[in-house]
Design an enzyme around this catalytic site. Structure first.
Site, short mmCIF file in Angstrom:
data_model
loop_
_atom_site.label_atom_id
_atom_site.label_comp_id
_atom_site.label_asym_id
_atom_site.label_seq_id
_atom_site.Cartn_x
_atom_site.Cartn_y
_atom_site.Cartn_z
N ASN A 262 0.88 -1.17 0.00
CA ASN A 262 0.00 0.00 0.00
C ASN A 262 0.91 1.22 0.00
O ASN A 262 1.50 1.56 1.03
CB ASN A 262 -0.89 -0.02 1.24
CG ASN A 262 -1.70 1.26 1.39
OD1 ASN A 262 -1.81 2.04 0.44
ND2 ASN A 262 -2.27 1.49 2.57
N LYS B 244 0.15 4.32 -0.37
CA LYS B 244 -0.43 5.56 0.17
C LYS B 244 -0.12 6.72 -0.78
O LYS B 244 -0.13 6.52 -1.98
CB LYS B 244 0.09 5.81 1.59
CG LYS B 244 -0.06 4.55 2.45
CD LYS B 244 0.12 4.79 3.92
CE LYS B 244 -0.07 3.48 4.64
NZ LYS B 244 -0.11 3.62 6.09
N HIS C 265 -9.62 1.84 4.35
CA HIS C 265 -8.38 1.98 5.12
C HIS C 265 -8.61 2.96 6.27
O HIS C 265 -9.34 3.94 6.11
CB HIS C 265 -7.24 2.47 4.21
CG HIS C 265 -5.91 2.38 4.87
ND1 HIS C 265 -5.49 3.33 5.78
CD2 HIS C 265 -4.93 1.46 4.79
CE1 HIS C 265 -4.29 2.98 6.23
NE2 HIS C 265 -3.93 1.85 5.65
N GLU D 275 -6.93 5.28 7.42
CA GLU D 275 -6.61 6.68 7.11
C GLU D 275 -7.77 7.34 6.37
O GLU D 275 -8.04 8.52 6.53
CB GLU D 275 -5.31 6.76 6.29
CG GLU D 275 -4.09 6.52 7.18
CD GLU D 275 -2.92 5.86 6.49
OE1 GLU D 275 -2.87 5.85 5.25
OE2 GLU D 275 -2.04 5.34 7.21
N GLU E 115 -6.06 -4.47 10.24
CA GLU E 115 -5.03 -3.47 10.51
C GLU E 115 -5.36 -2.70 11.79
O GLU E 115 -6.11 -1.72 11.73
CB GLU E 115 -4.93 -2.49 9.34
CG GLU E 115 -4.52 -3.13 8.03
CD GLU E 115 -3.84 -2.13 7.11
OE1 GLU E 115 -2.75 -2.45 6.63
OE2 GLU E 115 -4.39 -1.04 6.89
N GLY F 236 2.12 2.42 10.68
CA GLY F 236 3.11 3.47 10.55
C GLY F 236 3.77 3.85 11.87
O GLY F 236 4.44 4.88 11.97
N SER G 283 2.93 -2.09 10.28
CA SER G 283 4.37 -2.19 10.55
C SER G 283 4.95 -3.57 10.22
O SER G 283 5.82 -4.07 10.93
CB SER G 283 4.68 -1.81 12.00
OG SER G 283 4.26 -0.47 12.25
#
Ligand code: PGA
Length: 248
Positions: free
Chosen positions: A9, A11, A94, A96, A166, A172, A212
């Site tokens: 991914n 991003k 996701h 985010e 996730e 991250g 991660s």
């Protein structure tokens, strides 16, 4: 029998020039690997990647899609547009996007339905925040995300779905869920899908862990029975690191 599936991914990283350079390097490293791999990239990089990966088994995914077929939605991209580019996957929901772009279980559900209609495999992201885990609400949150996302989705469609667990606190942050924590929740997700559909269907769903994942922890995570793959953010930006994960 579920096949391991590792997806990157990217991003909001990589220009077209950078995407092309990555693809050329990555193709060489991937060679004849048997592991099922996809790179989910910004919209503008998708055609470059499709072209560069032609003749290989490396697949390409988007990171978002609009839920309407077409219309006056300035700046948006439809499933029909992705289908026309022969994009194989699309990340949906996701954290985010849930956090910064007001994605809800309802829009996630509409996007899933639209993608299935276009024969693009959704990678459905779910997971709890740190606060929710501290309040011991993680199973409740994840269960509600699954129920919300899968409204009106058929058993046949679900059998082709990819789910990425996730935990938001691991994305991250360098803080990976322990393999046991990840396995526990991926097993829970599989049984929740089993309750909604059937055990047989649930056993076909590919479930990834994301948060991660790096070369040093990939093999432990991948050794867990309910974890079929990984959704890799930061470490997928470097061809060498991503390949090391794939060779877990
Ligand atoms: P990370 O991101 O690997 O950089 O933690 C994972 C993701 O957001 O999909």
């Amino acid at each position: 029998m579920r096949r391991p599936f590792i997806a990157g991914n990217w991003k909001m990283y990589k220009t077209r020039t950078e995407a092309f350079a990555f693809a050329e390097e990555f193709k060489g490293l991937y060679g004849k690997s048997n592991v099922h791999v996809a790179v989910c990239a910004p919209f503008i990089d998708l055609d470059i990647l499709k072209l560069a990966f032609q003749g290989t088994r490396i697949q390409v995914g988007a990171q978002n899609v609009h839920f309407e077929n077409e219309g006056a939605f300035t700046g948006e991209i439809s499933a029909k547009m992705l289908e026309d580019m022969e994009v194989d996957y699309c990340i949906v929901g996701h954290s985010e996007r849930r956090q910064y772009f007001a994605e809800t279980d309802e829009t996630v559900n509409k996007k899933l339905l639209r993608l299935f209609h276009s024969k693009i495999t959704p990678i459905l992201c779910i997971g709890e925040s740190l606060e929710q885990r501290e309040q011991q609400k993680e199973y409740l949150i994840v269960r509600d995300q699954i129920i919300g996302a899968l409204q009106s989705v058929t058993a046949d469609q679900v059998s082709r779905l990819v789910v990425a667990y996730e935990p938001v606190w691991a994305i991250g942050t360098g803080k990976t869920a322990s393999p046991e924590q990840a396995e526990d929740m991926c097993g829970f997700i599989r049984s929740a899908i089993g309750v909604l559909f059937s055990e047989e269907i649930a056993n076909q769903v590919v479930i990834q862990y994301g948060g991660s994942v790096k070369p040093s922890n990939a093999s432990k995570i991948m050794s867990m029975p309910n974890i079929d793959g990984a959704l890799v953010g930061g470490a997928s930006l470097t061809a060498k690191d991503f390949m090391e994960i794939i060779n877990y």
